[in-house]
Design a protein around this motif. Structure first.
Motif, PDB file in Angstrom:
ATOM      1  N   VAL A 340       1.378  -1.460  -0.062  1.00  0.00           N
ATOM      2  CA  VAL A 340      -0.433   0.496   0.220  1.00  0.00           C
ATOM      3  C   VAL A 340       0.549   1.275   0.088  1.00  0.00           C
ATOM      4  O   VAL A 340       1.867   1.307   0.771  1.00  0.00           O
ATOM      5  N   ALA A 341       0.298   2.029  -0.798  1.00  0.00           N
ATOM      6  CA  ALA A 341       1.261   3.766  -0.433  1.00  0.00           C
ATOM      7  C   ALA A 341      -0.074   4.455   0.100  1.00  0.00           C
ATOM      8  O   ALA A 341      -0.832   4.843  -0.772  1.00  0.00           O
ATOM      9  N   SER A 342       0.473   5.828   0.710  1.00  0.00           N
ATOM     10  CA  SER A 342      -0.121   6.528   1.721  1.00  0.00           C
ATOM     11  C   SER A 342       0.612   7.351   1.453  1.00  0.00           C
ATOM     12  O   SER A 342       1.896   7.636   1.564  1.00  0.00           O
ATOM     13  N   GLY A 343      -0.126   8.438   2.490  1.00  0.00           N
ATOM     14  CA  GLY A 343       0.013   9.296   3.232  1.00  0.00           C
ATOM     15  C   GLY A 343       0.272  10.508   2.431  1.00  0.00           C
ATOM     16  O   GLY A 343      -0.886  10.222   1.735  1.00  0.00           O
ATOM     17  N   ASP A 344       0.147  11.606   2.726  1.00  0.00           N
ATOM     18  CA  ASP A 344       0.135  13.272   2.211  1.00  0.00           C
ATOM     19  C   ASP A 344      -0.008  13.094   1.054  1.00  0.00           C
ATOM     20  O   ASP A 344      -0.205  13.851  -0.197  1.00  0.00           O
ATOM     21  N   ARG A 345       1.439  11.932   0.159  1.00  0.00           N
ATOM     22  CA  ARG A 345       2.228  12.032  -0.740  1.00  0.00           C
ATOM     23  C   ARG A 345       1.786  10.229  -1.664  1.00  0.00           C
ATOM     24  O   ARG A 345       2.610   9.942  -2.496  1.00  0.00           O
ATOM     25  N   ALA A 346       0.814  10.208  -1.161  1.00  0.00           N
ATOM     26  CA  ALA A 346       0.234   8.642  -1.777  1.00  0.00           C
ATOM     27  C   ALA A 346       0.510   8.311  -3.092  1.00  0.00           C
ATOM     28  O   ALA A 346       1.171   7.372  -3.546  1.00  0.00           O
ATOM     29  N   ALA A 347      -0.027   9.523  -3.754  1.00  0.00           N
ATOM     30  CA  ALA A 347      -0.510   9.669  -4.983  1.00  0.00           C
ATOM     31  C   ALA A 347       1.338   9.672  -5.898  1.00  0.00           C
ATOM     32  O   ALA A 347       1.704   8.897  -6.310  1.00  0.00           O
ATOM     33  N   ASP A 348       2.272  10.226  -5.156  1.00  0.00           N
ATOM     34  CA  ASP A 348       3.981  10.477  -5.858  1.00  0.00           C
ATOM     35  C   ASP A 348       4.330   8.537  -5.498  1.00  0.00           C
ATOM     36  O   ASP A 348       4.832   8.957  -6.438  1.00  0.00           O
ATOM     37  N   VAL A 349       4.279   8.204  -4.514  1.00  0.00           N
ATOM     38  CA  VAL A 349       4.848   7.342  -4.164  1.00  0.00           C
ATOM     39  C   VAL A 349       3.634   6.162  -4.589  1.00  0.00           C
ATOM     40  O   VAL A 349       4.988   5.372  -5.421  1.00  0.00           O
ATOM     41  N   GLY A 350       3.123   6.533  -4.983  1.00  0.00           N
ATOM     42  CA  GLY A 350       2.188   5.641  -6.130  1.00  0.00           C
ATOM     43  C   GLY A 350       2.684   5.316  -7.191  1.00  0.00           C
ATOM     44  O   GLY A 350       2.727   4.632  -8.196  1.00  0.00           O
ATOM     45  N   LEU A 351       2.603   6.575  -8.267  1.00  0.00           N
ATOM     46  CA  LEU A 351       2.949   6.450  -9.167  1.00  0.00           C
ATOM     47  C   LEU A 351       5.124   5.767  -9.105  1.00  0.00           C
ATOM     48  O   LEU A 351       5.161   5.397 -10.049  1.00  0.00           O
ATOM     49  N   ARG A 352       6.014   6.523  -8.363  1.00  0.00           N
ATOM     50  CA  ARG A 352       7.170   5.628  -8.219  1.00  0.00           C
ATOM     51  C   ARG A 352       6.924   4.282  -8.554  1.00  0.00           C
ATOM     52  O   ARG A 352       7.911   3.664  -9.412  1.00  0.00           O
ATOM     53  N   LEU A 353       6.066   3.725  -7.750  1.00  0.00           N
ATOM     54  CA  LEU A 353       5.802   2.222  -7.686  1.00  0.00           C
ATOM     55  C   LEU A 353       5.409   1.526  -8.865  1.00  0.00           C
ATOM     56  O   LEU A 353       5.763   0.862  -9.611  1.00  0.00           O
ATOM     57  N   SER A 354       4.601   2.198 -10.013  1.00  0.00           N
ATOM     58  CA  SER A 354       4.390   2.705 -11.011  1.00  0.00           C
ATOM     59  C   SER A 354       5.133   1.849 -12.292  1.00  0.00           C
ATOM     60  O   SER A 354       5.237   1.048 -12.816  1.00  0.00           O
ATOM     61  N   TYR A 355       5.930   3.030 -12.101  1.00  0.00           N
ATOM     62  CA  TYR A 355       6.694   2.919 -12.831  1.00  0.00           C
ATOM     63  C   TYR A 355       8.210   1.566 -12.749  1.00  0.00           C
ATOM     64  O   TYR A 355       9.022   1.331 -13.504  1.00  0.00           O
ATOM     65  N   ALA A 356       7.979   1.480 -10.787  1.00  0.00           N
ATOM     66  CA  ALA A 356       8.963   0.334 -11.043  1.00  0.00           C
ATOM     67  C   ALA A 356       7.798  -0.812 -11.583  1.00  0.00           C
ATOM     68  O   ALA A 356       8.716  -2.013 -10.686  1.00  0.00           O
ATOM     69  N   ALA A 357       6.828  -1.150 -11.903  1.00  0.00           N
ATOM     70  CA  ALA A 357       6.441  -2.210 -12.094  1.00  0.00           C
ATOM     71  C   ALA A 357       6.313  -3.300 -10.360  1.00  0.00           C
ATOM     72  O   ALA A 357       6.265  -4.254 -10.508  1.00  0.00           O
ATOM     73  N   VAL A 358       5.979  -2.312  -9.278  1.00  0.00           N
ATOM     74  CA  VAL A 358       5.442  -2.982  -7.774  1.00  0.00           C
ATOM     75  C   VAL A 358       4.163  -2.873  -8.149  1.00  0.00           C
ATOM     76  O   VAL A 358       2.912  -1.423  -7.705  1.00  0.00           O
ATOM     77  N   GLY A 359       3.288  -3.865  -8.136  1.00  0.00           N
ATOM     78  CA  GLY A 359       1.936  -3.775  -8.080  1.00  0.00           C
ATOM     79  C   GLY A 359       1.664  -3.032  -6.968  1.00  0.00           C
ATOM     80  O   GLY A 359       1.888  -3.500  -5.672  1.00  0.00           O
ATOM     81  N   HIS A 360       0.599  -1.984  -6.747  1.00  0.00           N
ATOM     82  CA  HIS A 360       0.324  -2.254  -5.444  1.00  0.00           C
ATOM     83  C   HIS A 360      -1.313  -1.486  -4.942  1.00  0.00           C
ATOM     84  O   HIS A 360      -1.649  -0.584  -5.827  1.00  0.00           O
TER      85      HIS A 360
END
Lengths: 400, 255
Positions: A340-360
């Motif tokens: 799970v990507a969370s926090g005020d900047r959940a979207a920022d870390v989520g997008l980073r995970l998307s580009y790293a091909a880490v499902g979340h």
């Protein structure tokens, strides 16, 4: 006078929780008496611990080691500017020794006030760049402040070229081989701007080179002060061995034998709630803090055995407002698992995970995110304010 | 797919100009091709390596003063790469943008020569520009761009340079014309970190379409829209400034 001010300040700050209360108390003291830090430090052996990563842990390890000699004043909550330092000194007014972790950019002010016996400089890498704190500027500020204290012993990490260039020329240095796992800010020589030559050891054509270590690790033991001392930490990670090494060297300078220091440090299980394990509903949550690329480089290897991962990323003032640093973290190394990507900047870390091909999955509220993860063990990694918030909420909900 | 059809992305000096995490732009470019079935490689061109020929696209990022001087001299010392940068597509960010210009001044009369690929010059401003940026891009169809700026250099565009965008919020080039970055038929230059292509996939695809020579199909990644909404909102919010802290250790020129 100082005593009277200190009790007024403590009444003023009593209702404020945790680290904020400490800082508030310190601010009240400093407002009432701008010289409080210097007055409170007089006659004591003060050790300042600074650097980008490991300040809090090293200060806790060192406080444990110095505790074998008697009471120690220590800003244990991590309030690491002048206000936190003054509050720590006021709290244990009769402790003959003090350990203060100090923010890199506040070292000059604190050092000038307390005339430290020892300064521990762990490492210098990129962090909170929006504060104007490029690594060269931070190093310059620390170098200038150290130069004003020629009698201070500097315990410095010889494996970080930025640290060595910063400390170079100081009359009293103990070099520790505390390792430098991430070298992203150390490709050019801080002294001359040329490219460092990094083979087994690092060096520069200008003559700056890796100093001989006075203290070093030898497997699960420490070599220093002419003896080899077994070291068994409960704190995880290679970087904490380096932190312990620096703590042992500083403690030894104040008279703690290495064996006694190692024994005292061994018992430490968590540090300002970092490395703590808490139960929350159906989850057993292991808490880690990582707030910049160098910290993350040391944290990634600790994550591999946990079945689920919760990331909590904020970008408030104390975190740095820019989340670009997430792209210096090799999240590509994360194995597939419920994440799970969370926090005020959940979207920022989520997008980073998307580009790293880490499902979340992405959800702002970390505790709501936790509910999306399967019951059982979860490792949570949060940056500075995210960690503090998460701990506060977990503590409130469990009635701690 | 054959070896020849692999798009080669040269990431220039990630070990020197890596301070602001602009390497992420190379990841974004490569991934946006790979996920559309087009082979892509990122070639790390570090300071100790010989620059390879034949890259289809170069990416260069931001760094500290000493790193920028080092990078300028390093680039000027590699003739083949310097020529390639004049004809190949390039994304240049912050210090990378500055070194592609005519010169970078240090405020004391010393001018570090740049590559002269862009008609622009840079001098230190009165204070660092730090914070969220929102601009309107000059490339048709790209629209609003968001990023995070963190620089002291102020850039003046010459008569042969066009801006990448017009500043709506933030500082950008810091010149009176309200411009941000620079744009030619092959170069996209900007002060925006984030990294800029992660924040603005349309700009990434603009560069990639130039490389592959035609339109690319739409590509939506989880959280892309969330990032866009988050940063559009942040740029419109009054940004808390850190004046006193910053002023205390304001960037000093390296010896």
């Amino acid at each position: 006078m100082v005593a009277a001010i200190a009790s007024v300040a403590s009444v003023a700050a009593r209702r404020i929780r945790g680290g904020e209360g400490v800082a508030t108390r310190g601010r009240v003291l400093l407002t009432l008496d701008p010289g409080a830090l210097s007055h409170l430090a007089r006659g004591r052996d003060v050790v300042l611990v600074t650097g980008t990563n490991g300040k809090t842990t090293t200060a806790h390890l060192l406080a444990a080691a110095l505790g074998t000699l008697g009471p120690v004043a220590h800003n244990a909550s991590g309030a690491n500017m002048s206000d936190g330092a003054v509050a720590a000194l006021a709290t244990r007014r009769h402790a003959p020794r003090a350990v203060l972790e100090v923010d890199e950019l506040h070292l000059a002010r604190v050092a000038d006030a307390v005339s430290p016996a020892v300064v521990v400089l762990l490492n210098l890498t990129r962090d909170q760049l929006d504060r104007g704190s490029e690594v060269a500027a931070v190093a310059t500020s620390i170098r200038k402040s150290l130069r004003r204290h020629p009698r201070t012993l500097v315990v410095a990490n010889r494996d970080d070229p930025v640290v060595v260039a910063t400390v170079e020329g100081m009359p009293r240095v103990t070099w520790v081989a505390a390792s430098a796992g991430w070298s992203g800010d150390a490709s050019l020589c801080l002294r001359c701007g040329r490219q460092l030559v990094a083979k087994h050891e690092w060096s520069c054509p200008c003559g700056l080179s890796q100093p001989q270590a006075d203290w070093e690790l030898d497997g699960a033991a420490v070599r220093g002060a002419g003896v080899t001392t077994p070291l068994h930490l409960r704190l995880p990670g290679r970087f904490n061995l380096g932190n312990a090494l620096a703590a042992m060297a500083a403690a030894h300078a104040l008279g703690v034998p290495p064996g006694a220091a190692a024994d005292a440090m061994a018992d430490l299980e968590s540090v300002a709630h970092r490395y703590a394990t808490v139960r929350h509903g159906s989850h057993e949550l292991h808490l880690l803090l990582a707030k910049n690329p160098a910290g993350w480089a040391e944290t990634l290897p600790l994550l591999k055995d946990y079945p689920a991962l919760l990331l909590v990323i904020n970008a408030r003032e104390a975190d740095g407002r820019d989340t670009s640093w997430l792209w210096d973290v090799p999240f590509e190394q994360l194995p597939p698992r419920p994440t799970v990507a969370s926090g005020d900047r959940a979207a920022d870390v989520g997008l980073r995970l998307s580009y790293a091909a880490v499902g979340h999955q992405t959800v702002d509220d970390p505790l709501a995110g936790l509910e999306l993860l399967p019951p059982g063990e979860v490792v949570a990694v949060a940056n500075y304010t995210a960690f503090a918030d998460l701990w506060r909420r977990l503590a409130v909900m469990s009635g701690r | 797919m054959s070896r020849e059809s692999t798009v080669r992305i040269g990431l220039l000096l990630p070990d020197v100009l890596g301070t602001y995490s602009d390497r992420g732009n190379a990841v974004v470019l490569a991934q946006r091709l790979l996920r559309r079935g087009i082979d892509a490689d990122v070639i790390m061109v570090t300071a100790g390596s010989s620059p390879p020929g034949g890259c289809d696209l170069y990416v260069i990022g931001g760094g500290e003063d000493a790193a920028q001087s080092f990078a300028a001299e390093w680039l000027l010392g590699h003739r083949d790469l310097r020529l390639a940068l004049q004809t190949t597509r390039v994304l240049a960010v912050c210090a990378g943008l500055q070194v592609l210009g005519q010169w970078v001044g240090d405020g004391h009369g010393r001018r570090q020569p740049g590559l002269g690929i862009l008609d622009l010059t840079t001098s230190p401003g009165p204070r660092r520009a730090v914070g969220e940026v929102l601009t309107r891009c000059a490339v048709p169809g790209v629209g609003l761009l968001t990023g995070f700026e963190n620089h002291r250099g102020m850039t003046q565009l010459g008569p042969d340079a066009a801006p990448l965008a017009a500043v709506m919020h933030g500082v950008g080039n810091g010149s009176v014309d309200g411009s941000e970055g620079a744009l030619t038929s092959t170069v996209v230059g900007t002060y925006m970190h984030g990294p800029v292509l992660a924040r603005n996939p349309v700009l990434a695809d603009h560069l990639l379409q130039g490389v592959v020579g035609g339109p690319l199909p739409a590509l939506e990644l989880p959280d892309q829209e969330g990032v866009r909404q988050l940063h559009l909102a942040l740029a419109h919010r009054p940004f808390e400034r850190l004046g006193p802290v910053r002023a205390a250790i304001d960037r000093r020129r390296s010896p």
